[in-house]
Scaffold this motif. Structure first.
Motif, PDB file in Angstrom:
ATOM      1  N   LEU A   1       0.845  -1.204   0.000  1.00 23.29           N
ATOM      2  CA  LEU A   1       0.000   0.000   0.000  1.00 23.29           C
ATOM      3  C   LEU A   1       0.879   1.254   0.000  1.00 23.29           C
ATOM      4  N   CYS A   2       1.919   1.212   0.798  1.00 23.03           N
ATOM      5  CA  CYS A   2       2.823   2.366   0.881  1.00 23.03           C
ATOM      6  C   CYS A   2       3.430   2.652  -0.493  1.00 23.03           C
ATOM      7  N   ASP A   3       3.867   1.586  -1.173  1.00 22.05           N
ATOM      8  CA  ASP A   3       4.456   1.778  -2.512  1.00 22.05           C
ATOM      9  C   ASP A   3       3.458   2.403  -3.466  1.00 22.05           C
ATOM     10  N   MET A   4       2.207   1.964  -3.354  1.00 24.08           N
ATOM     11  CA  MET A   4       1.175   2.527  -4.246  1.00 24.08           C
ATOM     12  C   MET A   4       0.982   4.019  -3.976  1.00 24.08           C
ATOM     13  N   HIS A   5       0.947   4.364  -2.684  1.00 22.20           N
ATOM     14  CA  HIS A   5       0.777   5.779  -2.339  1.00 22.20           C
ATOM     15  C   HIS A   5       1.943   6.605  -2.878  1.00 22.20           C
ATOM     16  N   LEU A   6       3.135   6.066  -2.743  1.00 23.40           N
ATOM     17  CA  LEU A   6       4.308   6.820  -3.212  1.00 23.40           C
ATOM     18  C   LEU A   6       4.232   7.010  -4.723  1.00 23.40           C
ATOM     19  N   GLN A   7       3.789   5.960  -5.408  1.00 27.47           N
ATOM     20  CA  GLN A   7       3.663   6.061  -6.866  1.00 27.47           C
ATOM     21  C   GLN A   7       2.651   7.153  -7.232  1.00 27.47           C
ATOM     22  N   ALA A   8       1.578   7.248  -6.433  1.00 30.89           N
ATOM     23  CA  ALA A   8       0.543   8.243  -6.719  1.00 30.89           C
ATOM     24  C   ALA A   8       0.874   9.595  -6.086  1.00 30.89           C
ATOM     25  N   GLU A   9       2.062   9.675  -5.431  1.00 26.48           N
ATOM     26  CA  GLU A   9       2.500  10.897  -4.758  1.00 26.48           C
ATOM     27  C   GLU A   9       1.584  11.301  -3.613  1.00 26.48           C
ATOM     28  N   ASN A  10       0.938  10.306  -2.988  1.00 30.53           N
ATOM     29  CA  ASN A  10       0.156  10.572  -1.767  1.00 30.53           C
ATOM     30  C   ASN A  10       1.093  10.389  -0.578  1.00 30.53           C
ATOM     31  N   TYR A  11       1.961  11.382  -0.326  1.00 36.99           N
ATOM     32  CA  TYR A  11       3.014  11.172   0.671  1.00 36.99           C
ATOM     33  C   TYR A  11       2.464  11.079   2.087  1.00 36.99           C
ATOM     34  N   THR A  12       1.456  11.890   2.365  1.00 32.67           N
ATOM     35  CA  THR A  12       0.888  11.847   3.725  1.00 32.67           C
ATOM     36  C   THR A  12       0.305  10.475   3.990  1.00 32.67           C
ATOM     37  N   GLU A  13      -0.450   9.956   3.005  1.00 29.93           N
ATOM     38  CA  GLU A  13      -1.068   8.637   3.177  1.00 29.93           C
ATOM     39  C   GLU A  13       0.004   7.554   3.295  1.00 29.93           C
ATOM     40  N   ALA A  14       1.083   7.700   2.505  1.00 30.86           N
ATOM     41  CA  ALA A  14       2.178   6.716   2.593  1.00 30.86           C
ATOM     42  C   ALA A  14       2.756   6.710   4.002  1.00 30.86           C
ATOM     43  N   ALA A  15       2.905   7.913   4.575  1.00 33.00           N
ATOM     44  CA  ALA A  15       3.457   8.009   5.935  1.00 33.00           C
ATOM     45  C   ALA A  15       2.533   7.341   6.943  1.00 33.00           C
ATOM     46  N   PHE A  16       1.223   7.620   6.849  1.00 38.88           N
ATOM     47  CA  PHE A  16       0.273   6.995   7.775  1.00 38.88           C
ATOM     48  C   PHE A  16       0.297   5.476   7.638  1.00 38.88           C
ATOM     49  N   THR A  17       0.482   5.013   6.380  1.00 35.77           N
ATOM     50  CA  THR A  17       0.503   3.559   6.154  1.00 35.77           C
ATOM     51  C   THR A  17       1.705   2.939   6.846  1.00 35.77           C
TER      52      THR A  17
END
Length: 2044
Positions: free
Chosen positions: A1235-1251
């Motif tokens: 999930l974190c990788d997906m967020h990073l790919q989509a540039e959702n950095y805040t969500e990646a951090a929460f994940t």
């Protein structure tokens, strides 16, 4: 009547039939049908494509074909009676057609066009084949082309390789697997092969006596360009070897006329020759094509005097050369002729003519003259390869042109036996003649004749060159004036063999005079016989002949006269006594030289050979003659082969004792000569001789004796060359022996049979003796043995003529058995031994079953030895495959049980061992170098696999039974089973056969499944009970699992036709193996527990195979496993854990489907029903089923082109399931990272951090070691947690969510501090500090939030019938968001209303999306209520950590009041609570709970007024604390907006609605609220008073008129409220008797009726319902309140009634007039028309209007300098050109627009709409306003603005500053009851501005005197100044900016701790004070019909405000978003307003 068909059984559809009648069969063009019955022009039958569907079709639509019908009747099968290649082409083209179209779709254009080309070629070739007009050779050629193309296409399309033999598809059942394997290999190479495929399977071991391929040059003379000779010419072409300096071919002659065309008209286009029989060695020589041009005409070309014209001489002219080496490359690549131009050079000196070609080649340019450039011979060349037969076959066109065959001088490399030739080549070398008393030299011509013994001239025995007929006389060319001519001309003499002996040649010499008569005078002659007296022919040499004098009168009639004379020196020496008185005198000074070369198969020049043939003449020399035979040239021997052999055997018969050994040696020499490739083709001559001509009946005895003698000597001799030669000649020696014995036997009726047999027996003993000798010490002996072994297999066929098969087999077995069986003799000897065995196996002897039984054991013994030691594997595999091939062929006719039994015993085990070794080697080699060693190539593996499979296929039940019974112990059996299972597993894992060898793979699978069925019983029997062996069982299960999962068996992915073919032949082998596997599992009994949980994963893999039957068989095994574990452990935790783990990985690999999920659940629940552990079982199965749902969704999302959103949603769903439902931590963590990788790919950095934080929270700050996992190394838990924290902090930083990162910084700091790691501590503290700076300094956009409902069963499981709230991207508005969602779900339908869908939608098979915007309700109210917290900080808390969202929808309850609609306007407020707060691990979360409340009209009014008060308070406080830096315009706008709106009837509407006696009596419960509203109105008057005081202090002198106007209007407002709110007269003195014009502002509200809304166009400024909140889109206006939240899908649908308006879908963000965060450019977009409106609407002078307008511009400039956020005035409508309007017409519009609730509770930048120009022109005073442009201009993108309007004007007004002499007033105090910070609805009493109470920036409307059209949303300012107006903490004096000034106002404090202030203010009507009295409202006049102005609402303060707000916002949701309005402002009310205001003052 339907009758069965007899003949019409098979046909092709020639016209598509739609089947539109009852029982009609739909047929497509080109389909094939099988016909069953017929009836009156109709057929009934089936399509071959769909054999199960029967139907009828018209007979005339079918083209009938002949077919073979088998099994006639109901189940008959039909096979078309056509060439199998045609059938294959048809089927293949149909298959390709589908794939071909897909290539285009997949953009494989190159292959698309190539394939199209190949398909067209196939169709054309098929047509040729069907035509039936081809010869057999052509049919073969066409088939070859067809198969090459079929294989090419299949390979490129990834289809299966088709094994073929002679172009026809082979039946795998009819041949051995080894042969099938080789066919696959050869088919694989057939695409590259262009020559016909040869079935080389059997020839591999034979000595490849490859015949050298002859080359041939085809030459054609196209033309002799610009032939200026003017005479006939002869052109001679020949091949010349530069190195040897000689011609190597005959000459090819072309005769041309004087025009350059052929002299013979028939030769046009046919002047071509073929230089034949060149070896490949010749093509490497430095060869040239040389062309000599001889003219035929006058002596001198340019001198007509020289010689009479009737006499023609052959005269040299010129020469041309072409290097073959230079052109060979280009012509060998081409298949057709290639043209060349040869320059013709002329000779400078005729005496050097004989070497002109050499001079040209050597480039001796002085000796020849070059022609002009375009002059020469044009020839074409082509290189051909192959023997003459092949050339004739392949190039018929060449031979049709009458090509001249031009041979080589001498014999070619290969002499063909039938090549009879008798050519003598004679070269005229030179002559040396006397001058004869002449002053000039002679012109000499030589004439030659061939004469027979009787003096007759032989006709046609002279050939000048090929291409012209032979002649009887030869005339040389004439060299001008040369007594020593050199000709160098080659003539061919094809003399018949019978005329050769006795013939002679005569050369006559003539002088050609050039005088008038020009006669030719004879002056001499020479001669030579062709044969010597000893019978030898003229030798190949230069012969210098004597020249005899003679003259014209001499007669040659009596040739005997000169034949007696010596012809040359040798002849002279031979006969010295020559009479001198003869007629002819020899001219001693004259000589003539010729050279000869004989190419004859009949004549010899060899004396020794002649001596042998005439041995009887020399009886004493016989020994010597036989000895000399070895030295005779091989060419001579093969020419006279038969004669020599006859002679030898006659000599042998003559004296056996004396000559026996010599004759034997001579015979051996001749036999070995024929082994040479040059003479290899003479072997048939030898064979023919033995069969037909050999007559030595007694020879066999001597031959056997000599042979035995040689063999017996081999042990003693050191030099064994002669023995080895005899061994090599063994085959032919045996042929002679056997034929001799047959002749003897025939002659004597079989006498001496026993002696013969015993002599052969003895001979074989000698052979065995030779082979049994230990050759390690002697190298020569090795060669002898090798020679013997090589020749040995060749004698079997001869022996079979004399002995029975068994006898010969016994001989051979004994011989082969005598070879040492040790393998270490030496590498080479091993190879020879095995080659000998291989040839034995390939021999005819081995094809007899009687001999095989005898030979097999010894052959297998040797192979077994080699395989055991892994030596010579390639040869062994060849032998084995030959054996299997023979046995397979035999098994079709006879019984081979015994032989197979032998092979099983000897080979099976060692084959398995060999394969295991090879496979392990090849794997290790691949691992080491990435390539295999030669011994372990794929080929050798393939060979052995095919051998093993061949053996297993031949084995029957009995063989398996014997095999299993023969094991001595269980250990042996176990070892065998493990080996064979391991080999089978490797076969499937390593994929020995390429992917496209489908036939081979299926056959392999079939053999494996059959073998396993035989072996499983042994496994069950021997290893189940007490002897249970885990290893064997495990091996078995692994094999079965691998087998079922094989890619080649997955029939679901192949085409239907192919699937049917496979099922018909083999059935579904997966099902067979599954049954086997299941029964074996059941046989395990209590041992099953050993395979739990080990086999769960593999079995799960099997059940996921998409074959229902396999699933039905295998799924119940899981129940069994659960049951056994339950029995053992009391639970089935292991099964559960393993199943879940494996399920995840298998499903993500693409296995499993929805059907599997249902079947799994169904079968297991059914089984579990009966169990005692039912409950746990059911819950387990249910959770696994639910997991599967999620996994399938996840997989579908991942593999499809799905959007990030779907993938992320799916992953979150699955991750939560792992965590909450089945508690699998490891899987949970894996998915966290996915999930974190997906967020990073989509540039959702805040969500990646929460994940990532989820994983971090699972870890502790401990030193526990952690293993390597995912990408983490092995490290301690502390280290991993630290690394994670740092990464999370980094992501929060990238996502600008610094507030979330700060706690982590602190956590890390504590850890570093505790460890005294000050360096890291310093780093983290600096990081934390940076984050604080970022929060204060960096701009952040506030996202929108959208509620999305997913309705319908077509949505993925995790979305189905659920609602979510999604956090929008930066700059994303509702419309964009909806577009994004619709593109993510292209099948979805957008719902047009916000109502909750009913069951029909929820259950339908479709996708419905319901989307609208929602407002966040922040949790952290405390921060938002603190006055001094900067807005930058607050803005974060307004949109982060949000779990609740609100949505308002206005509606009318009860009858609608036409006069005042606010009485019945309610708001439905929906509050959505999410499962998690946003932002979080996803951008969207599911709605957990929804609550609905209704807000009453009164509550709504309270909220609106309270919000406005709060906003005013904040703004005034900011000015008091000088936060606004002295520019008063914002305050002016705000005060003007509120006061003006109030004057024009805003609050009056509330008064009418709620202070009415009727209302109060009808709603007694609302008394308190009404009081509250009254208090708020009073409070507003107080606040306005203070505001006006502040305004007076700061106002610019130029703006005084405005200030005065405000004061006047404030008085009017107070008076209008007076009668409703007694006590206003006790207001603070701010508003009375002050000499300076001051204004104390009251809010005016002009409501707008719903009816009037329908006048509003979608793009009108009305759509800007308030200011745009500061948000993430820079070019879109989101100014609507909640109505804008529903997306408009229609463009501008305007409702007819107010109700319609409420339900309209507003379109968000389509206005380009947006004001966004800190962008200054969109601030003041209204052009001067607004000023005009100010003038007319507010009663200001033009100067005042301009001043106000420009000073609002000034705000911009100021703000740019101090980085203040912007707010702009909204919605200034343009003036009606007519100038007058009815004021009521627009009244309701204003009221309604004012009363609708706000969109957001966040501050928002308001804006100007575009001012609409009069008559399309800008108003006149526009020029005056635009004076100076300052700062950057960001154009606004509204298409309605002019260029000038799009600019942004910031103008300086420094000149306007002046000092105010009085202090600002204090604000009235109010209760400090904390109230939650809700979004603030609008009210009819407050125009909207862009400011929130907490916002310290601009407010209100910048255009004075014009009521706002709508309420604004709250936008956010970008850079708020620090706050100093926090209510709780500011001391009273803080409100006074200048302490020294006296103030006429009472000091008002907001702090409750000051009782004196409270006391003094008790009379004020703010919540906690009594209202002042004495203010009488003036309510007699209507408020002016001006549009309302923007205002900024502030926090409401009332008991039930929350409920109110919910209702208000719900109401808000339905307000349409319209963009532009044309609404004339009414003028003419100014006077009334002024009068009313003054009246109010005077009353006071």
């Amino acid at each position: 009547m339907w009758t069965p068909t007899e003949e019409e059984k098979y046909g092709v559809v020639i016209c598509s039939f739609r089947g539109s009648i009852p029982q009609g069969l739909v047929l497509e063009l080109g389909e094939t049908v099988q016909i069953l019955e017929k009836c009156e022009g109709w057929y009934r039958g089936v399509s071959i494509k769909k054999p199960n569907v029967k139907g009828i079709f018209p007979a005339n639509y079918i083209h009938l074909k002949k077919a073979i019908v088998s099994n006639r009747g109901q189940y008959e099968t039909v096979v078309p009676l056509e060439d199998s290649v045609v059938t294959e082409v048809t089927a293949t083209l149909q298959e390709w057609a589908i794939l071909w179209k897909q290539l285009y779709v997949k953009h494989k254009i190159d292959l698309f066009y190539k394939l199209r080309h190949v398909m067209n070629e196939l169709i054309d070739l098929r047509r040729q084949l069907l035509s039936g007009h081809l010869t057999q050779d052509q049919v073969r050629e066409v088939k070859r082309h067809l198969t090459v193309r079929l294989d090419w296409g299949n390979e490129h399309l990834g289809l299966d390789l088709v094994p073929r033999k002679d172009f026809e598809v082979v039946d795998s059942d009819q041949i051995s697997i080894s042969d099938l394997y080789k066919m696959h290999l050869s088919s694989r190479h057939s695409v590259q092969q262009s020559t016909t495929q040869v079935d080389t399977i059997r020839q591999r071991h034979g000595e490849a006596c490859r015949m050298p391929v002859p080359h041939h040059f085809f030459i054609s003379l196209k033309s002799f360009t610009y032939n200026t000779i003017g005479e006939d010419t002869d052109v001679f072409f020949s091949l010349y070897d530069v190195r040897e300096g000689k011609q190597i071919s005959e000459r090819f002659l072309v005769r041309l006329n004087k025009n350059g065309g052929p002299r013979n008209p028939e030769k046009i286009e046919r002047m071509c020759g073929l230089f034949t029989d060149l070896s490949s060695k010749d093509t490497k020589r430095d060869l040239y094509i040389v062309a000599h041009v001889i003219r035929i005409g006058r002596m001198l070309l340019n001198d007509s005097k020289k010689g009479p014209s009737h006499l023609h001489y052959r005269r040299p002219y010129g020469c041309a050369v072409l290097s073959i080496m230079d052109v060979l490359q280009s012509i060998s690549e081409l298949k057709e002729e290639k043209d060349f131009v040869l320059k013709v050079y002329t000779c400078n000196n005729e005496n050097e003519w004989y070497q002109i070609h050499e001079n040209i080649i050597r480039k001796s340019s002085t000796k020849y003259t070059a022609p002009s450039s375009n002059y020469g011979l044009i020839i074409s060349l082509q290189l051909l390869r192959g023997d003459m037969e092949q050339i004739r076959r392949e190039n018929p066109m060449i031979f049709n042109r009458g090509v001249s065959i031009t041979r080589k001088l001498g014999f070619p490399d290969v002499i063909m036996p039938g090549d009879i030739r008798n050519d003598l080549y004679l070269t005229l070398e030179k002559g040396d003649f006397e001058r004869g008393g002449k002053s000039v030299q002679k012109n000499i011509e030589v004439t030659m004749y061939v004469l027979y013994a009787d003096g007759e001239i032989l006709k046609d025995c002279i050939s000048l060159g090929s291409g012209e007929p032979n002649r009887s006389a030869y005339h040389s060319f004439v060299l001008y004036h040369s007594n020593s001519p050199r000709w160098g001309e080659i003539i061919k003499l094809p003399i018949p063999i019978d005329r050769f002996r006795g013939s002679h040649l005569r050369f006559e010499f003539r002088h050609c005079s050039t005088k008038d008569k020009g006669e030719k005078k004879l002056f001499g002659f020479a001669f030579t016989p062709l044969m010597r007296d000893d019978g030898t022919t003229l030798s190949d040499d230069i012969h210098e002949l004597y020249v005899y004098k003679c003259d014209e009168n001499s007669t040659f009639n009596n040739h005997a006269l000169y034949l007696g004379l010596p012809c040359c020196k040798e002849d002279y020496n031979g006969c010295p006594n020559i009479p001198s008185s003869l007629i002819f005198q020899r001219s001693t000074k004259e000589t003539f030289s010729i050279s000869t070369q004989l190419s004859s198969t009949k004549l010899t020049q060899n004396v020794d050979l002649l001596a042998l043939l005439k041995w009887k003449a020399y009886p004493d020399r016989v020994m010597d003659i036989l000895g000399r035979l070895r030295h005779v040239n091989g060419e001579e021997i093969v020419k006279f082969l038969q004669d020599i052999l006859d002679t030898l055997f006659v000599i042998l018969d003559d004296n056996t004792e004396k000559y026996g050994l010599l004759v034997f040696q001579s015979l051996v020499f001749i036999i070995n000569l024929l082994r040479d490739s040059k003479y290899f083709h003479f072997r048939p001559v030898m064979d023919m001789y033995i069969q037909k001509h050999f007559a030595g009946a007694l020879a066999y005895k001597e031959l056997i004796r000599c042979l035995k003698w040689y063999m017996d000597r081999s042990a003693e001799l050191v030099r064994q060359d002669h023995i080895q030669e005899a061994m090599r000649a063994l085959e032919y020696l045996f042929k002679f022996i056997v034929q001799s014995r047959i002749l003897y036997s025939r002659a004597t009726c079989g006498m001496e049979e026993e002696q013969f047999r015993s002599s052969i027996q003895e001979l074989f003993q000698s052979i065995r003796f030779v082979l049994s000798l230990d050759s390690r010490s002697s190298e020569t002996l090795i060669f002898t043995q090798a020679a013997l072994l090589n020749s040995f297999p060749a004698i079997f066929d001869e022996l079979l003529q004399m002995f029975t098969v068994q006898e010969v087999a016994e001989f051979v077995r004994g011989t082969l058995g005598s070879m040492p069986s040790t393998v270490h003799i030496g590498q080479s000897m091993d190879v020879v031994k095995l080659q000998s065995i291989a040839r034995t196996v390939d021999s005819r002897l081995f094809s007899f079953s009687e001999s095989r039984r005898i030979l097999l054991p010894v052959v297998l013994h040797h192979i077994h030895l080699h395989l055991r030691q892994q030596k010579e594997l390639l040869i062994c595999s060849g032998i084995l495959s030959s054996i299997f091939s023979i046995i397979k062929a035999s098994s079709l006719e006879a019984d081979v049980v015994e032989e197979v039994e032998m092979m099983v015993e000897s080979l099976l085990d060692v084959l398995l061992q060999t394969l295991l070794t090879i496979m392990s080697k090849s794997q290790s080699q691949e691992a080491v170098r990435g390539q295999r060693c030669p011994q372990c190539t794929a080929e050798i593996t393939g060979e052995y696999v095919s051998c093993l499979l061949s053996l297993l296929r031949q084995m029957s039940d009995t063989h398996f039974q014997h095999l299993l019974d023969n094991f001595q112990s269980k250990d042996e059996l176990k070892e065998f089973l493990l080996k064979i299972f391991c080999v089978f597993r490797n076969l499937m894992k390593m994929s020995v056969f390429p992917r496209d060898w489908m036939v081979m793979r299926l056959l392999t699978s079939n053999i494996i499944v059959t073998t396993v069925q035989y072996l499983s019983s042994a496994l069950h029997k021997n290893f189940t009970e007490t002897d249970f062996d885990f290893k064997v069982w495990n091996s078995y299960f692994s094999l079965a699992v691998l087998f079922i999962n094989q890619p080649s068996l997955q029939l679901e992915i192949v085409t239907p036709a192919k699937r049917k073919k496979i099922l018909d032949k083999y059935g579904d082998m997966r099902v067979m193996m599954a049954y086997e596997l299941f029964s074996m599992w059941q046989n395990l009994g209590e041992h099953k527990i050993h395979f739990i949980p080990g086999m769960i994963g593999p079995f799960l893999g099997v059940t996921l195979v998409p074959q229902t039957e396999v699933r039905n068989i295998m799924i119940p095994i899981f129940h069994d496993m659960m049951d056994w574990e339950q029995r053992k452990n009391g639970n089935f935790k292991q099964v559960e854990a393993e199943l879940i783990d494996k399920l995840d990985s298998l499903v993500s690999e693409g296995k499993g489907d929805e059907n599997y999920r249902e079947l799994f659940s169904l079968l297991l629940l059914e089984k579990i029903e009966q169990e005692t552990w039912r409950e746990t079982g059911v819950s387990f199965v249910t959770s696994v089923t639910r997991l599967m749902e999620r996994l399938l969704d996840y997989r579908d999302c991942m593999k499809g082109d799905e959007t990030e959103n779907k993938k992320i949603g799916c992953t979150v769903n699955l991750m939560n399931f792992y965590k909450s439902e089945i508690n699998k931590e490891e899987m949970y963590i894996r998915y966290i990272h996915k999930l974190c990788d997906m967020h990073l790919q989509a540039e959702n950095y805040t969500e990646a951090a929460f994940t990532l934080l989820l994983y971090c929270e699972l870890l502790q700050w401990e030193d526990r070691p952690l293993r390597e996992f995912l990408h983490y190394p092995s490290q301690t838990e502390w280290q991993r947690k630290e690394g994670l924290c740092r990464k999370i902090i980094h992501y929060f930083n990238k996502g600008k969510s610094w507030e979330f990162g700060i706690p982590l910084c602190r956590e890390l700091a504590i850890q570093y501090e505790s460890l005294y790691d000050y360096q890291s501590l310093s780093w983290i503290r600096k990081m934390e500090a940076t984050y604080y700076d970022n929060i204060m300094e960096q701009q952040r956009l506030e996202p929108e939030f959208f509620r999305v409902g997913f309705y319908g069963r077509k949505f993925p499981f995790f979305l189905r019938n659920k609602e979510y709230v999604c956090r929008g991207h930066d700059y994303e508005r509702l419309e964009t968001f909806q577009q994004r969602m619709l593109s993510e779900f292209p099948q979805a339908i957008a719902m047009q209303h916000p109502n909750h869908p009913d069951d029909t939608i929820l259950q339908c098979d479709a996708q419905y999306l319901q989307i609208y915007a929602v407002t966040p309700i922040p949790d952290n109210i405390d921060v938002l209520q603190m006055e001094r917290v900067p807005d930058r900080i607050k803005s974060f808390y307004r949109v982060n950590n949000i779990r609740k969202f609100r949505y308002d929808r206005p509606f009318h309850k009860g009858p609608k009041d036409k006069e005042n609609e606010f009485k019945s306007l309610w708001i439905e407020r929906t509050t959505l609570t999410l499962t998690h707060s946003l932002p979080g691990i996803s951008r969207w979360f599911e709605v957990e709970r929804r609550e609905l409340v209704e807000v009453s009209p009164l509550e709504n009014a309270i909220q609106v007024v309270e919000n406005k008060n709060q906003e005013l308070r904040t703004l005034i406080s900011q000015y008091q604390h000088k936060q606004m830096h002295g520019n008063i315009n914002l305050l002016s706008m705000c005060l003007n907006g509120v006061i003006d709106a109030a004057v024009n009837g805003g609050i009056a509407r509330y008064q009418e609605a709620f202070f009415d006696k009727d209302y109060i009596t009808k709603h007694p419960g609302d008394a308190e609220k009404i009081t509250q509203l009254k208090e708020l109105m009073q409070e507003q008057v107080h606040v306005l008073g203070v505001g006006l005081a502040v305004h007076e202090k700061f106002v610019h002198p130029e703006m005084r008129p405005l200030h005065k106007k405000l004061i006047d209007q404030f008085q009017m407002m107070r008076s209008s409220l007076y009668h409703e709110l007694p006590g206003l007269d006790k207001l603070s003195p701010a508003c009375s008797g002050s000499s300076t014009p001051r204004s104390s502002v009251l809010v005016s509200h002009s409501p707008m009726s719903p009816e009037s809304i329908k006048l509003v166009h979608r793009h009108s400024p009305l759509n800007l319902l308030g200011s745009v909140r500061h948000s993430s889109s820079s070019l879109s206006s989101h100014t609507s309140s909640e109505t804008g939240n529903l997306v408009v899908l229609t463009d501008s649908s305007v409702g007819e009634t107010a109700e319609d308006m409420y339900h309209m879908q507003a379109s968000p963000s389509t206005s380009s007039l947006s004001s966004t965060h800190s962008a200054p450019s969109q601030m003041i977009n209204s052009a001067p028309p607004s000023a005009r409106v100010l003038v007319k609407g507010a009663g200001l002078t033009t100067l005042e209007a301009e001043a106000l307008y420009l000073s609002t511009e000034q705000i911009q400039h100021g703000r740019q300098q101090c980085k203040l956020p912007h707010t702009a005035p909204t919605n200034v409508p343009h003036l009606c050109p007519g100038g007058t309007t009815s004021r009521d017409k627009y009244r309701h519009t204003r009221e309604l627009m004012m009363l609708l609730p706000t969109h957001r509770d966040r501050p928002s930048s308001a804006m100007y709409p575009a001012a609409i120009m009069e008559n399309g022109q800008p108003p006149n005073f526009q020029r005056a306003l635009i004076q100076q442009v300052v700062g950057p201009c960001k154009p606004c993108s509204d298409p309605n603005l002019s260029v000038a309007e799009k600019g942004h004007y910031s103008l300086h007004f420094d000149a306007f500053h002046h000092q105010l002499s009085d202090a600002p007033p204090a604000l009235p105090a109010r209760t400090l009851r904390k109230s939650p910070l809700h979004p603030i609805p609008a009210s009819p009493t407050s125009p909207q501005s862009g400011l929130d109470g907490s916002n310290s920036t601009l407010s209100g409307s910048a255009s004075s005197g014009v009521s706002s059209l709508s309420e604004s949303n709250f936008g956010h300012s970008s850079e708020p100044p620090p706050r100093t107006d926090t209510m709780d903490s500011v001391p009273s004096q803080a409100w006074n900016t200048d302490e020294d000034l006296e103030t006429p106002y009472l000091p008002v404090r907001y702090s409750l701790s000051e009782p004196d202030v409270l006391e003094s203010l008790k009379s004020q009507p703010c919540r906690s004070h009594s209202a002042p009295s004495g203010v009488i409202p003036q309510d007699t006049m209507d408020p002016p019909a001006l549009p309302p102005k923007p205002y900024h609402a502030r926090l409401p303060n009332m008991e039930n405000e929350e409920e109110m707000m919910l209702m208000m916002e719900e109401e808000d949701k339905h307000r349409p978003l319209h963009r532009k309005v044309s609404q004339p402002a009414s003028g003419g009310k100014e006077e009334q307003a002024r009068v009313a205001w003054e009246h109010g003052i005077s009353d006071q």
